[in-house]
Design an enzyme around this catalytic site. Structure first.
Site, PDB file in Angstrom:
ATOM      1  N   HIS A  43       8.434  17.822 133.379  1.00  0.00           N
ATOM      2  CA  HIS A  43       7.042  17.837 133.376  1.00  0.00           C
ATOM      3  C   HIS A  43       6.548  18.904 133.901  1.00  0.00           C
ATOM      4  CE1 HIS A  43       3.102  15.112 132.972  1.00  0.00           C
ATOM      5  NE2 HIS A  43       2.865  16.344 132.897  1.00  0.00           N
ATOM      6  N   GLU A  70       7.586  17.043 128.913  1.00  0.00           N
ATOM      7  CA  GLU A  70       6.239  16.367 129.120  1.00  0.00           C
ATOM      8  C   GLU A  70       5.090  17.396 129.455  1.00  0.00           C
ATOM      9  OE1 GLU A  70       7.949  12.018 130.332  1.00  0.00           O
ATOM     10  OE2 GLU A  70       6.877  13.066 131.994  1.00  0.00           O
ATOM     11  N   HIS A 190       6.973   5.344 133.975  1.00  0.00           N
ATOM     12  CA  HIS A 190       6.182   5.587 135.234  1.00  0.00           C
ATOM     13  C   HIS A 190       6.344   4.289 136.168  1.00  0.00           C
ATOM     14  CE1 HIS A 190       3.041   8.258 136.909  1.00  0.00           C
ATOM     15  NE2 HIS A 190       2.800   7.249 137.680  1.00  0.00           N
TER      16      HIS A 190
END
Length: 237
Positions: A43, A70, A190
């Site tokens: 990410h 991401e 997450h």
């Protein structure tokens, strides 16, 4: 079996805290694949405080499983993704200064924008996923953008589950049932961990992939990365 994609941002954070190239991000990605992970996630953020844009380029030839990138589809991120052409791009509505991802997309409000972005990525053969809260209207909205998948934002589940509230899974189960009904794939991530991943997986029909970073790396400090990857794979069977 639900696939495990290991988010290696925290390895880059550790490297950046000292300078140099220890630990080596590319070698770590090669190792987690060798240990059985079916994907690698990064990410990159605009300030490059952990994964750098160049890391993403360097990882491309070494990730032979699924490569998931991401981020918020600002121009620099889109240019990077179109250059690297990962297996999947996961669109996350991060503010530039966000410490970590903290909300899913409003897929109704941002439908036109997301549709345009997704069409661009799909035209280059890149699978698309939209980071969403377990809200049925947001999942229906994601389907209308042309996205291939959603990624369920699981922080609320993880927090409530840690307090003993197993009913926190209900909106996620309902979100998965709707996703299966309308034909959009399901990822999740997450704050998923060894403590909650089996319960989550067992209650999410059609779960294709989980992306796990912070907890997995923290658990590996005590248990070792190879062992932890195997523990996750066992729970995801």
């Amino acid at each position: 079996m639900t696939k495990l994609s290991v988010n290696i941002n925290k390895i880059a954070t550790l490297r950046n805290s000292r300078g140099g190239n220890t630990p080596n991000v590319v070698q770590f990605a090669k190792d987690v694949q060798r240990f059985g992970a079916q994907g690698v996630t990064v990410h990159p953020r605009p300030d490059e405080r952990h994964i750098r844009y160049q890391d993403t380029r360097d990882l491309k030839p070494e990730v032979y499983t699924e490569f998931n990138v991401e981020g918020n589809p600002i121009k620099s991120f889109m240019d990077l993704v179109l250059e690297v052409k990962p297996t999947q791009v996961t669109l996350v509505p991060d503010a530039v200064d966000a410490l970590t991802s903290n909300a899913g997309w409003d897929t109704i409000k941002h439908k036109d924008f997301l549709t345009e972005v997704i069409q661009e990525f799909n035209s280059h053969g890149i699978r698309t996923s939209i980071f969403v809260d377990p809200v049925l209207e947001m999942i229906e909205g994601a389907k209308l953008t042309g996205a291939d998948r959603i990624e369920l934002y699981t922080e609320s589940f993880a927090h409530q589950y840690s307090l003993g509230n197993e009913k926190a899974i209900i909106p996620f189960t309902e979100a998965a049932e709707l996703s299966n009904e309308i034909g959009i794939g399901i990822n999740a991530g997450h704050d998923l961990s060894l403590d909650n991943i089996k319960f989550f997986k067992d209650n999410i029909p059609g779960l294709l992939e989980v992306s796990i970073g912070h907890a997995l790396i923290a658990e590996s400090l005590y248990l070792g990365i190879e062992n932890v990857v195997q523990m996750y794979l066992q729970r995801l069977k």
